[in-house]
Scaffold this motif. Structure first.
Motif, PDB file in Angstrom:
ATOM      1  N   ARG A   8       0.844  -1.181   0.000  1.00  0.00           N
ATOM      2  CA  ARG A   8       0.000   0.000   0.000  1.00  0.00           C
ATOM      3  C   ARG A   8       0.886   1.240   0.000  1.00  0.00           C
ATOM      4  N   PHE A  58      -6.469 -12.797   7.642  1.00  0.00           N
ATOM      5  CA  PHE A  58      -6.436 -12.439   6.234  1.00  0.00           C
ATOM      6  C   PHE A  58      -5.785 -13.619   5.527  1.00  0.00           C
ATOM      7  N   HIS A  60      -4.167 -14.541   1.987  1.00  0.00           N
ATOM      8  CA  HIS A  60      -3.721 -14.228   0.628  1.00  0.00           C
ATOM      9  C   HIS A  60      -3.383 -15.543  -0.063  1.00  0.00           C
ATOM     10  N   TRP A  71       3.140  -9.822  -6.386  1.00  0.00           N
ATOM     11  CA  TRP A  71       2.210  -9.211  -7.334  1.00  0.00           C
ATOM     12  C   TRP A  71       2.336  -9.950  -8.658  1.00  0.00           C
ATOM     13  N   HIS A 109      -6.767 -11.174  -6.503  1.00  0.00           N
ATOM     14  CA  HIS A 109      -5.690 -10.211  -6.222  1.00  0.00           C
ATOM     15  C   HIS A 109      -5.396  -9.435  -7.507  1.00  0.00           C
ATOM     16  N   HIS A 110      -4.319  -8.651  -7.501  1.00  0.00           N
ATOM     17  CA  HIS A 110      -4.071  -7.749  -8.633  1.00  0.00           C
ATOM     18  C   HIS A 110      -3.883  -8.491  -9.970  1.00  0.00           C
ATOM     19  N   TYR A 155     -11.933 -10.060  -0.241  1.00  0.00           N
ATOM     20  CA  TYR A 155     -11.089  -9.028  -0.858  1.00  0.00           C
ATOM     21  C   TYR A 155     -11.238  -9.206  -2.362  1.00  0.00           C
ATOM     22  N   ASP A 196      -8.742  -2.813  -1.895  1.00  0.00           N
ATOM     23  CA  ASP A 196      -7.345  -2.416  -1.839  1.00  0.00           C
ATOM     24  C   ASP A 196      -7.153  -1.093  -2.594  1.00  0.00           C
ATOM     25  N   GLU A 242       1.549  -1.050   7.158  1.00  0.00           N
ATOM     26  CA  GLU A 242       1.354  -2.516   7.182  1.00  0.00           C
ATOM     27  C   GLU A 242       2.261  -3.167   8.210  1.00  0.00           C
ATOM     28  N   ASP A 289      -3.821  -3.996   9.266  1.00  0.00           N
ATOM     29  CA  ASP A 289      -3.530  -5.224   8.509  1.00  0.00           C
ATOM     30  C   ASP A 289      -2.026  -5.422   8.436  1.00  0.00           C
ATOM     31  N   TRP A 296       2.854 -11.146   1.840  1.00  0.00           N
ATOM     32  CA  TRP A 296       1.411 -11.411   2.002  1.00  0.00           C
ATOM     33  C   TRP A 296       1.059 -12.812   1.512  1.00  0.00           C
TER      34      TRP A 296
HETATM   35  C1  FUL Z   1      -1.653  -4.084  -0.714  1.00  0.00           C
HETATM   36  C2  FUL Z   1      -1.457  -5.074  -1.844  1.00  0.00           C
HETATM   37  O1  FUL Z   1      -0.730  -4.484  -2.907  1.00  0.00           O
HETATM   38  C3  FUL Z   1      -0.739  -6.239  -1.247  1.00  0.00           C
HETATM   39  O2  FUL Z   1      -0.390  -7.194  -2.205  1.00  0.00           O
HETATM   40  C4  FUL Z   1      -1.651  -6.843  -0.181  1.00  0.00           C
HETATM   41  O3  FUL Z   1      -2.815  -7.359  -0.782  1.00  0.00           O
HETATM   42  C5  FUL Z   1      -2.007  -5.793   0.870  1.00  0.00           C
HETATM   43  C6  FUL Z   1      -2.974  -6.268   1.897  1.00  0.00           C
HETATM   44  O4  FUL Z   1      -2.525  -4.643   0.263  1.00  0.00           O
HETATM   45  O5  FUL Z   1      -2.092  -2.859  -1.149  1.00  0.00           O
END
Ligand code: FUL
Length: 466
Positions: A8, A58, A60, A71, A109-110, A155, A196, A242, A289, A296
């Motif tokens: 983040r 959480f 992942h 990523w 996820h991304h 998520y 996110d 984080e 988080d 993650w």
């Molecule tokens: C971030 C993401 O880019 C990370 O990969 C992860 O999911 C985290 C909780 O948030 O922004």
């Protein structure tokens, strides 16, 4: 190999164009609250339930688990997703043994890979060899949560590096809302939807302008009891880092204009996320988080870098102990199980917390509370005997809002002797934990030195800390 993990607050979070619209949406889609303009903000029932969970896990999990990345770039072959022994019941049981009351799974996820068979993309479990392409991780996850009496959250990364229409803003907004609709209509009650803030380029090099008012409104309509998390709420905000540390002070009230949209960046934004605002008109508590491991996602090379019980306990004090909720990431392995080390660490954390708070010297003792003016009060408790106190737990009844802005805790052995300050701080909120060198005391006084409204009686717990 782990890709450069910026997480983040990375460069990918800039360049939104919907700032004003989102600030407005944050206000418009808040849960109903007291209409009197003079009343302080209070949590909605869903926000209160969210906070009372204290700890959520959480998870992942996705193609990155198999490619050893943090990523993915969206070009992964769905065939890489092939957990050999996936068992969400094992996740749920480990979570429960660790004291968690909710779980949040990365449904996407991304990289855009969907852990459920989405009708909107080919990039999903349906194209993987896992369960012959007939599997649905979100289904197994939500069933396991139900079975273990845990609350399920999802998520769904707004940033999608696989979707060809990403960056073609109206079309991708339709696609994203349709994916959300699948997730929020197929799997029963979802208690938290996690947005996110990371926002980078799509496969065509374009960036997306998200329609946050529409997205937030859709969730409110399909799952009215869910809280929505993002930097900009509308219900729960990011704590600004984080590392496992909420801000101190940490107000659950915010000025919504300070973080106008998910992914806004800058020092002022981070400060607003960390601390909230004592005069903020909106209730939007902070979620902390962090991961039990450096990354993650699961990486075998990190098996000996799982946080220790001491580190996790410190995180407990800087999150739950600072008026926040802890969202602790424990990533499933390539088997589809939580790693034995992580499971043991979770159970040990729970044992440590239970032991630390097992004997409350203030329990059942008579507490004297008196007001010292419109913004002050004193609470005194006689512990009945001299005992070493090394932890103080203070709690406001946040169903009525958050009020205390500064306090000090004093103790004395006999009441006739010298009072000495044991600890002091600023905000309390749902819970404030202070740890200090154990001091033998019999009388303890908590002085509310400043508040943003007339303080209400505090709940006080006193523990040895040993
Ligand atoms: C971030 C993401 O880019 C990370 O990969 C992860 O999911 C985290 C909780 O948030 O922004």
């Amino acid at each position: 190999m782990i890709q450069g993990v910026t997480g983040r607050g990375s460069i990918s979070r800039r360049d939104f164009t919907l700032a004003a619209a989102c600030a407005l949406a944050g206000r418009l889609v808040q849960s109903p609250r007291s209409p009197e303009p003079s009343s302080r903000p209070r949590p909605s029932p869903s926000q209160l339930a969210w906070q009372r969970d204290e700890l959520a896990l959480f998870l992942h999990f996705g193609v990155n688990t198999f490619t050893d990345r943090e990523w993915g770039d969206g070009r992964e072959d769905p065939a890489v997703f092939d957990p050999t022994g996936l068992d969400p019941l094992q996740w749920a049981r480990a979570a429960k043994a660790g004291g968690a009351r909710a779980l949040i799974l990365t449904a996407k996820h991304h990289d855009g890979f969907c852990l459920w068979p989405s009708r909107l993309t080919q990039h999903s479990v349906a194209r993987s060899p896992w369960r012959g392409g007939a599997g649905d991780v979100v289904r197994e996850f939500s069933d396991a949560c139900k079975r273990e009496g845990l609350r399920a959250g999802l998520y769904l990364s707004p940033w999608d590096r696989n979707a060809p229409i990403y960056g073609d803003s109206p079309r991708y907004n339709d696609f994203y809302c349709d994916q959300l609709t699948e997730l929020l209509t197929r799997y029963g009650p979802i208690v938290e939807v996690w947005f996110d803030g990371a926002n980078g380029e799509g496969p065509n090099g374009r960036r997306q302008a998200y329609d946050w008012p529409r997205i937030f409104g859709l969730v409110r309509r399909l799952q009215p009891r869910a809280v929505m998390f993002s930097d900009a709420g509308p219900d729960v905000r990011w704590c600004g880092n984080e590392t496992g540390a909420a801000g101190d002070p940490n107000w659950s009230t915010v000025d919504p204009a300070a973080v106008p949209y998910p992914g806004a960046s800058g020092d002022a934004v981070i400060a607003a996320l960390q601390h909230g605002h004592p005069g903020g008109p909106v209730w939007r508590p902070a979620e902390t988080d962090t991961s039990i491991r450096p990354g993650w996602f699961y990486h075998p090379a990190e098996d000996d870098r799982v946080k220790s019980v001491d580190q996790l306990t410190d995180i407990w004090f800087t999150s739950v102990g600072r008026n926040s909720k802890l969202l602790l990431n424990v990533p499933p392995t390539r088997e589809g199980l939580l790693h034995a080390t992580d499971v043991a660490r979770l159970a040990a954390l729970q044992a440590r917390i239970t032991a630390l708070f097992a004997e409350d010297f203030a329990a059942g003792r008579r507490v004297h509370w008196h007001s010292t003016g419109p913004r002050g009060a004193v609470t005194e408790v006689d512990l009945g005997r001299t005992v070493p106190v090394g932890i103080a737990r203070l709690e406001e009844d946040i169903a009525h809002g958050q009020c205390v802005a500064r306090y000090a805790i004093h103790g004395t052995v006999d009441g006739g002797g010298t009072w000495r300050e044991l600890a002091g701080g600023s905000t309390i909120g749902y819970r404030k934990l202070d740890r200090f060198e154990p001091v033998p005391v019999r009388l303890v006084r908590v002085v509310v030195e400043d508040a943003v409204a007339t303080p209400r009686p505090l709940r006080i717990g006193l523990f040895s800390g040993a």
